[in-house]
Design a protein around this motif. Sequence first.
Motif, short mmCIF file in Angstrom:
data_model
loop_
_atom_site.label_atom_id
_atom_site.label_comp_id
_atom_site.label_asym_id
_atom_site.label_seq_id
_atom_site.Cartn_x
_atom_site.Cartn_y
_atom_site.Cartn_z
N LEU A 16 0.85 -1.19 0.00
CA LEU A 16 0.00 0.00 0.00
C LEU A 16 0.88 1.24 0.00
O LEU A 16 1.61 1.50 0.96
CB LEU A 16 -0.89 -0.02 1.24
N ALA A 17 0.80 2.02 -1.08
CA ALA A 17 1.67 3.18 -1.24
C ALA A 17 0.94 4.48 -0.94
O ALA A 17 0.05 4.89 -1.69
CB ALA A 17 2.24 3.22 -2.65
N GLY A 18 1.28 5.10 0.17
CA GLY A 18 0.84 6.46 0.46
C GLY A 18 -0.57 6.65 0.96
O GLY A 18 -1.00 7.78 1.18
N ARG A 19 -1.32 5.56 1.18
CA ARG A 19 -2.72 5.73 1.55
C ARG A 19 -3.00 5.41 3.03
O ARG A 19 -4.13 5.35 3.44
CB ARG A 19 -3.62 4.85 0.65
N TYR A 20 -1.94 5.20 3.81
CA TYR A 20 -2.11 5.14 5.26
C TYR A 20 -0.91 5.84 5.88
O TYR A 20 0.09 5.22 6.27
CB TYR A 20 -2.25 3.72 5.77
N THR A 21 -1.01 7.16 5.92
CA THR A 21 0.06 8.02 6.41
C THR A 21 -0.53 9.06 7.34
O THR A 21 -1.76 9.14 7.51
CB THR A 21 0.77 8.74 5.24
N LEU A 22 0.32 9.88 7.89
CA LEU A 22 -0.16 10.96 8.75
C LEU A 22 -1.04 11.95 8.01
O LEU A 22 -1.84 12.66 8.63
CB LEU A 22 1.04 11.70 9.37
N LEU A 23 -0.93 11.99 6.68
CA LEU A 23 -1.73 12.93 5.90
C LEU A 23 -2.87 12.28 5.13
O LEU A 23 -3.71 12.98 4.56
CB LEU A 23 -0.83 13.69 4.92
N ASP A 24 -2.92 10.96 5.06
CA ASP A 24 -3.94 10.27 4.27
C ASP A 24 -4.24 8.92 4.91
O ASP A 24 -3.42 8.01 4.87
CB ASP A 24 -3.44 10.06 2.83
N GLN A 25 -5.41 8.82 5.51
CA GLN A 25 -5.82 7.55 6.14
C GLN A 25 -6.99 6.89 5.39
O GLN A 25 -7.79 6.16 5.97
CB GLN A 25 -6.20 7.79 7.60
N SER A 26 -7.07 7.15 4.07
CA SER A 26 -8.20 6.64 3.30
C SER A 26 -8.25 5.11 3.27
O SER A 26 -9.32 4.54 3.04
CB SER A 26 -8.16 7.19 1.88
N ALA A 27 -7.13 4.43 3.51
CA ALA A 27 -7.13 2.96 3.52
C ALA A 27 -7.99 2.39 4.63
O ALA A 27 -8.36 1.21 4.59
CB ALA A 27 -5.70 2.43 3.63
N LEU A 28 -8.33 3.21 5.63
CA LEU A 28 -9.23 2.75 6.69
C LEU A 28 -10.63 2.47 6.17
O LEU A 28 -11.43 1.80 6.83
CB LEU A 28 -9.31 3.79 7.81
N ASP A 29 -10.94 2.96 4.96
CA ASP A 29 -12.27 2.78 4.40
C ASP A 29 -12.40 1.50 3.58
O ASP A 29 -13.51 1.13 3.21
CB ASP A 29 -12.64 3.97 3.50
N ASP A 30 -11.29 0.84 3.25
CA ASP A 30 -11.40 -0.32 2.37
C ASP A 30 -10.35 -1.39 2.64
O ASP A 30 -10.64 -2.42 3.25
CB ASP A 30 -11.37 0.10 0.89
N VAL A 31 -9.12 -1.17 2.25
CA VAL A 31 -8.16 -2.28 2.26
C VAL A 31 -7.79 -2.73 3.68
O VAL A 31 -7.62 -3.94 3.91
CB VAL A 31 -6.90 -1.93 1.44
N LEU A 32 -7.66 -1.83 4.62
CA LEU A 32 -7.24 -2.24 5.96
C LEU A 32 -8.30 -3.08 6.67
O LEU A 32 -7.99 -4.14 7.22
CB LEU A 32 -6.81 -1.03 6.79
N PRO A 33 -9.58 -2.67 6.68
CA PRO A 33 -10.58 -3.55 7.30
C PRO A 33 -10.74 -4.86 6.55
O PRO A 33 -11.02 -5.90 7.17
CB PRO A 33 -11.86 -2.71 7.29
N THR A 34 -10.57 -4.84 5.23
CA THR A 34 -10.67 -6.09 4.46
C THR A 34 -9.55 -7.04 4.85
O THR A 34 -9.79 -8.24 5.07
CB THR A 34 -10.60 -5.80 2.95
N ALA A 35 -8.33 -6.54 4.94
CA ALA A 35 -7.20 -7.37 5.35
C ALA A 35 -7.41 -7.93 6.75
O ALA A 35 -7.14 -9.11 7.01
CB ALA A 35 -5.91 -6.57 5.29
N GLN A 36 -7.93 -7.11 7.64
CA GLN A 36 -8.17 -7.57 9.02
C GLN A 36 -9.24 -8.66 9.05
O GLN A 36 -9.09 -9.67 9.75
CB GLN A 36 -8.56 -6.39 9.89
N GLU A 37 -10.29 -8.47 8.30
CA GLU A 37 -11.37 -9.46 8.26
C GLU A 37 -10.89 -10.80 7.72
O GLU A 37 -11.27 -11.86 8.24
CB GLU A 37 -12.50 -8.94 7.38
N LEU A 38 -10.02 -10.76 6.71
CA LEU A 38 -9.61 -11.98 6.03
C LEU A 38 -8.31 -12.57 6.55
O LEU A 38 -7.87 -13.63 6.07
CB LEU A 38 -9.47 -11.71 4.52
#
Length: 342
Positions: free
Chosen positions: A198-220
Motif C-alpha cells: 500500500l503506497a501512500g494511503r495510510y500516512t499521517l496525511l492520508d488515512q483513506s485505507a481505513l475505508d477499504d483495504v485495511l478492514p478487508t485485510a483484518q477481516e480476512l
Amino acid sequence: MTHRNTGRRKVGSTTVELTELGFGAAVIGNLYRTTSAEDASAAVDAAWEAGLRYFDTAPHYGLGLSERRLGAALQGRPRDEYVVSSKVGRLLVPNEEPRGVDSEGFVVRDDLRRQWDFSRDGVLRSIEESLRRTGLDRLDVVYLHDPDDHWRQAADEAMPTLADLRDQGVIGAIGAGMNQSAMLARFLRGTAADVVMLAGRYTLLDQSALDDVLPTAQELGKSVVAVGVFNSGLLSSDRPAEGMKYDYQAAPPDLVTRAQAIAEVCEGHGTTLPAAAVAFPNSHPTIINVTLGMRTAEQVGRNVELHRQHIPESLWDDLRARGLIRSDVPAANGPGRSARCL
C-alpha cells in the motif's frame, strides 16, 4: 556496529516472515538521480548490518538496474535469512526508438522500454528474467505492479498464475502493489492474494485505507506492507515547507499547513515528524512492515534511527483530539498489535 534483527511478522497465512523495516531498492535503480554502484552496495551492506532482512525491488526500477544491483549486493549471504520481493506486470523489451535517457524518472539509458503484460506467459517470463537479473534462486514474494488499468487480466490471469507458483512452492507469498487502496481491497477479497503493498494511503496525511483495504485485510487475516509513508517528501523533514512534494506533485498549501501543525505536535511530544511518519502505519494490526527507500549507507542509518525512536501513545491521542488524524485510527499498541520490536 552490528544491531540485533528487527522483529519479524508473518505474511498472512504463509510461512514468509518480514522484518518490521524493509529496504526499498527503487532508489538504487537511479530514481531521480544517479547513485553509484559503490553507494548502492554500501546501502545494502548497512541495511544488513542493521538487521533488515526484507528487500523490495522491481523490473520497473531503473529498467532492471535495481534488480541487478540488489542481487549483486546480496550475493554470498545466507539465502534463508532474507526475503526478496519483486514485481510483475511490466516486461522489459528492446526499445526501437531510444532517446538516451529513461522517461519514467530513472537516470538510466533507455535501450529497453516497459511493456504492460499481466498474462500468464508475461508473468512467467517476468519472473524468469527477474531471477536472471538478480542471480537469485527464487523470489520470496511477488506483487502485481500497478495493475490499476488492467484489473481483468491481472485478476483472471496474473494472480492465478502466481497462486499456482505459490502452491507449488516456487514463490512464498503473492499480492499486488498500488498507489490506491480500493482496488487492493478487491484483490484481497476476490483473488488468492496474501499481501498487498500500500503506497501512500495510510500516512499521517492520508488515512483513506481505513475505508477499504485495511478492514478487508483484518477481516480476512491477510497482510499489508506500507510504503510511501513520507508521501513523496512532505513528511520527511522536521519542518515541512512550501515547495516540497506530496504524491509526486508540488504539495498543496493546505497540506503543507497541516503537516506543519502535525510537526509542532510531534515536537511537543519529544519526537519529530519523520519518526512519527515511520511509526504511524504500526497503528493498524494488519500492517506488518514499513519499507523505505534507501540510497546510501547514511540514509539507511537515518531510517533505522527513525524506526527505533519511541513514539508515545499520547502523540496519537493528541493528533486525534486536534483533528489532525482520523478519530478511527486505532491505538498503536491496541488489540492485535504487539509493541514494536526494535
